[in-house]
Each structure stands twice: as C-alpha cells, then as structure tokens.
Design a protein around this motif. Structure first.
Motif, short mmCIF file in Angstrom:
data_model
loop_
_atom_site.label_atom_id
_atom_site.label_comp_id
_atom_site.label_asym_id
_atom_site.label_seq_id
_atom_site.Cartn_x
_atom_site.Cartn_y
_atom_site.Cartn_z
N TYR A 131 6.49 -5.31 29.65
CA TYR A 131 5.13 -4.87 29.09
C TYR A 131 4.42 -5.84 28.66
CZ TYR A 131 6.54 0.25 28.87
OH TYR A 131 6.84 1.39 29.06
N GLY A 132 3.02 -5.87 28.58
CA GLY A 132 2.09 -6.96 28.35
C GLY A 132 1.76 -7.16 26.83
N ALA A 158 9.57 -6.38 25.61
CA ALA A 158 10.20 -5.46 26.58
C ALA A 158 9.74 -4.04 26.04
CB ALA A 158 11.72 -5.54 26.03
N GLY A 159 9.73 -3.23 26.95
CA GLY A 159 9.57 -1.81 26.62
C GLY A 159 10.46 -0.81 27.32
N PRO A 160 10.23 0.24 27.22
CA PRO A 160 11.29 1.28 27.96
C PRO A 160 10.66 1.47 29.40
CG PRO A 160 9.67 2.64 26.69
CD PRO A 160 9.39 1.13 26.09
N PRO A 161 11.70 1.98 30.17
CA PRO A 161 13.10 1.83 29.69
C PRO A 161 13.76 0.74 29.42
CG PRO A 161 12.55 2.93 31.95
CD PRO A 161 11.63 2.12 31.51
N TYR A 162 14.58 0.73 28.34
CA TYR A 162 15.49 -0.43 27.78
C TYR A 162 17.07 0.00 28.35
CZ TYR A 162 11.95 -0.78 24.02
OH TYR A 162 10.41 -0.66 23.33
N LEU A 163 17.78 -1.02 28.71
CA LEU A 163 19.07 -0.92 29.18
C LEU A 163 19.84 -1.77 28.39
CD1 LEU A 163 17.10 -0.46 31.66
CD2 LEU A 163 19.23 -0.09 32.81
N ALA A 164 20.86 -1.37 27.64
CA ALA A 164 21.71 -2.48 27.08
C ALA A 164 23.46 -1.58 26.93
CB ALA A 164 21.37 -2.69 25.66
N VAL A 206 12.15 -6.91 33.83
CA VAL A 206 12.04 -6.43 35.14
C VAL A 206 10.54 -5.77 35.34
CG1 VAL A 206 12.93 -5.30 37.15
CG2 VAL A 206 14.36 -6.37 35.79
N ASP A 207 9.88 -6.15 36.43
CA ASP A 207 8.50 -5.40 36.70
C ASP A 207 8.79 -3.99 37.20
OD1 ASP A 207 7.50 -7.71 35.70
OD2 ASP A 207 6.79 -8.15 37.55
N SER A 208 9.75 -3.72 38.04
CA SER A 208 10.07 -2.69 39.03
C SER A 208 10.72 -1.50 38.42
CB SER A 208 10.48 -3.19 40.34
OG SER A 208 11.68 -3.75 40.17
#
Length: 377
Positions: A137-138, A172-178, A225-227
């Motif tokens: 995210y920007g 970081a922004g959603p989607p978040y993965l952990a 990740v951008d994608s």
C-alpha cells in the motif's frame, strides 16, 4: 466456491443487536453454509466506539472493528485454536472479491509481482513463522512520524527501524497473511495501538498505520507483494502488470470468466473505486440495488466483448464531463466493469436458483447507469 479457495472462510460481524444476529445467523445457515461446512459466521461485540480520556463515548470509527474483530475471532471462534501455530491466517476486507485462491506460496514468478527495490531485499517466497506477507500500500514510512513513545512506549523497537526499512517492509495492507502465531501477536499489539493512533490521527487509514506500528514493534518485517490485489486503475504498486498482459480483444470476456491458467491474475479485486468505460458502462458498489437478489428483479446488462475498442474515454454517471483515458487505463477499467458486473450477476443467479419458489427473472436487462437519476446515455 467458484475459485476453490482452500481452508475455512469466516465472515466476522461486529456490533449486531441480539435480534439482528439471530436473523443473520438463520439466513447464513439457510443460504451460505449449505454451500460448504467450511464457511462460518462469527459475531463480535461493538468495537467502533471512540472514547475520551475519561472513558466516555465521543464518536465512532468503524475500522476499529478490523483489529478488534480479528483478535476476538482468534480468541473465541469455535473452529479456531491458537495451538494451530503453523496454519496461515488471511485477513481481507469485506469489499474484496477473489479472482483466484490466495495461498501462502509466492514462489511463482508468473503470478507474483514485487517491486524492483523490494526484489533486491527479498525476504522469502512463502509465509512462515517470522515472515508474514501482505499487499503493498502507498503508506510509505509515514507511520514513523507519529508520536511512537505515546503509542508503543519509549523503548519500543519501532524507534530502531530506519526510514528505508520502514518504507520497504511495513506499509502493508489487506490481504494480510501470517501464521496463526504471528497473526495473533500482531492482533494483540494492533488492538492496543489502534486507539492511540486514532487519538493522534482521527482519519481514514488510522487502523492501517496502527498495523504498521504493531508489526514494527514486534520486529515482523513483511514481504510486500504488489500482485495480491488490484483496485485503483491508475495506481502503481498493484497487480496491474498481470492484467496488462491480457490482449485487448480478450479483456472483457476474460474479466467475465477469469481463468488463471490462461492468463495469470491477481488474487483479489478491492471494490473501493468506481469504474467506467465510455458513458454507457459503469460499476460502483454503493449503487448496487438492495433488490438485486429478489426473484423478479432483472440482472445487469453486461458489456460487449469489444467494449474496450468502442471508447477512448470514461464519463461516469453524474460527472460533469468525460475524461480521456490512455489505452492502458481504459483496458483496466474495462476489465473491472466486465468482471464486477458478471460477479454480481453470478451471485444473484445462484441465490435466486436456490431460494426462489416463484418465477425467476434472469434476464440481463438492467443497465447500471439507469440507476442514476441523471446519466449521459
């Protein structure tokens, strides 16, 4: 169901009154859980109240429900146990739609876009303990400008993060993965920091900045990740390079029927923008009528397969004038309008076939632009 997302899928709902929760639960069991026992509904208390120093309620910030709802789900959901340390939690917004499954594996170069500067300091390709992932995210390193002493304490590790690292690993922004372990630790800090960030910045994105600070406080650098997502057709840092590779002649039909094995796709579409092609084709989530799922309501008319070749501008309903678009942006707008129109039609069709006992209207005769009092077509 359609994209075959693995794992359990839970909708977290906050702040319902008892009778509202009962009605929603009944509807969910009748219409959603019948599709899969992996689909769940989790209710939480009302978390969006803003309190002053005396503990009195002085306002409402609905985005508090995200960190507090996540933590409540991780601590109280029947199918959730924090002993499942190695499992992966994926947190998305309610206005995100899946184009393909989200997994913790980002090893495929075909479907993964990471900015060049992050490629140089790449942390890994799979979600693991100590290595969460998220959409770029920007937000930059703006979170470091807050009074971190007041938010995280004078000895917080956040104060040791350089400006470069702050911009590389934490916006970081959603989607978040952990992993479950990491996501729970983040949730605890996130709920502690979010009200303090809001006290300094009572605006949209406060809870997102709080996430950045929570991750930095825990030393959990994120591989960004951008994608994973597309949303703003004119934005960098999103998965548009994948969409851009789809030929113009295929863009609309492919949007209606995405096939990741044919052309690589981002994982989700974030419906936080309005999309328009010419003056006849438009999609905006806030204009989807409440009766779209009623048996007698027609479906939306879908754009023609060559819609991207028919216009070189956009003119959304109620806009004063049209805006010329570069071919690449027009193509992205077409993809979104075609995809989202078909998405709503597919959802309404499924619901009607499952629920309507009388005659079902599946005619695609309702123009989205006709929902506006004033439009140009």
């Amino acid at each position: 169901m359609k994209v075959k997302q693995p794992g359990h899928v839970t909708r977290i709902v906050s702040g319902c009154k008892e009778e509202e929760a009962a009605a929603m639960n009944e509807w969910f069991r009748a219409h959603i859980q019948r599709m899969s026992r992996r689909f769940h509904l989790h209710f939480t208390p009302h978390f969006s109240g803003v309190k002053d120093g005396k503990g009195d309620s002085v306002g409402d910030y609905k985005f508090f429900n995200k960190p507090f709802g996540l933590r409540h789900w991780m601590e109280h959901a029947e199918h959730m146990t924090r002993h499942q340390h190695d499992d992966i939690v994926i947190l998305i917004d309610p206005d995100m739609a899946l184009l393909r499954p989200i997994t913790g594996d980002f090893s495929s170069e075909r479907e993964t876009v990471i900015s060049p500067r992050r490629q140089k300091r790449k942390l890994g390709v799979r979600v693991d303990h100590g290595l969460p992932f998220a959409q770029t995210y920007g937000l930059g390193s703006q979170w470091e400008r807050f009074d971190l002493d007041a938010i995280a304490g004078p000895d917080s590790p956040t104060k040791l993060v350089t400006k470069e690292d702050g911009a590389l690993f934490y916006p970081a922004g959603p989607p978040y993965l952990a992993t479950v372990k990491d996501m729970y630790n983040i949730a605890v800090m996130w709920t502690e920091f979010a009200p303090k960030v809001y006290a300094q910045y009572p605006h949209l994105l406060a809870e997102m900045y709080a996430f950045c600070i929570a991750a930095a406080h825990l030393g959990l650098k994120h591989q960004l990740v951008d994608s994973i997502m597309v949303s703003n057709t004119e934005a960098s840092g999103e998965g548009w390079p994948l969409v851009d590779k789809i030929p113009n002649d295929d863009i609309c039909e492919f949007g209606k029927n995405p096939r990741h094995e044919v052309y690589a796709l981002p994982s989700v579409v974030h419906l936080c923008q309005r999309y328009s092609v010419g003056d006849a084709w438009f999609f905006g989530k806030r204009k989807v009528p409440a009766d779209i799922y009623e048996c007698e309501t027609p479906l939306f008319t879908e754009p023609p397969r060559d819609v991207v070749n028919q216009y070189d501008y956009k003119w959304p309903p109620n806009a004063k004038e049209k805006t010329a678009l570069e071919p690449a942006i027009l193509k992205r707008e077409a993809f979104m309008v075609c995809y989202l129109t078909r998405l709503v039609n597919d959802a309404a069709t499924y619901y009607k076939k499952q629920s309507c006992r009388s005659k079902i209207n599946l005619e695609k005769t309702q123009k989205f632009v006709s929902l506006f009092k004033r439009h140009h077509s």
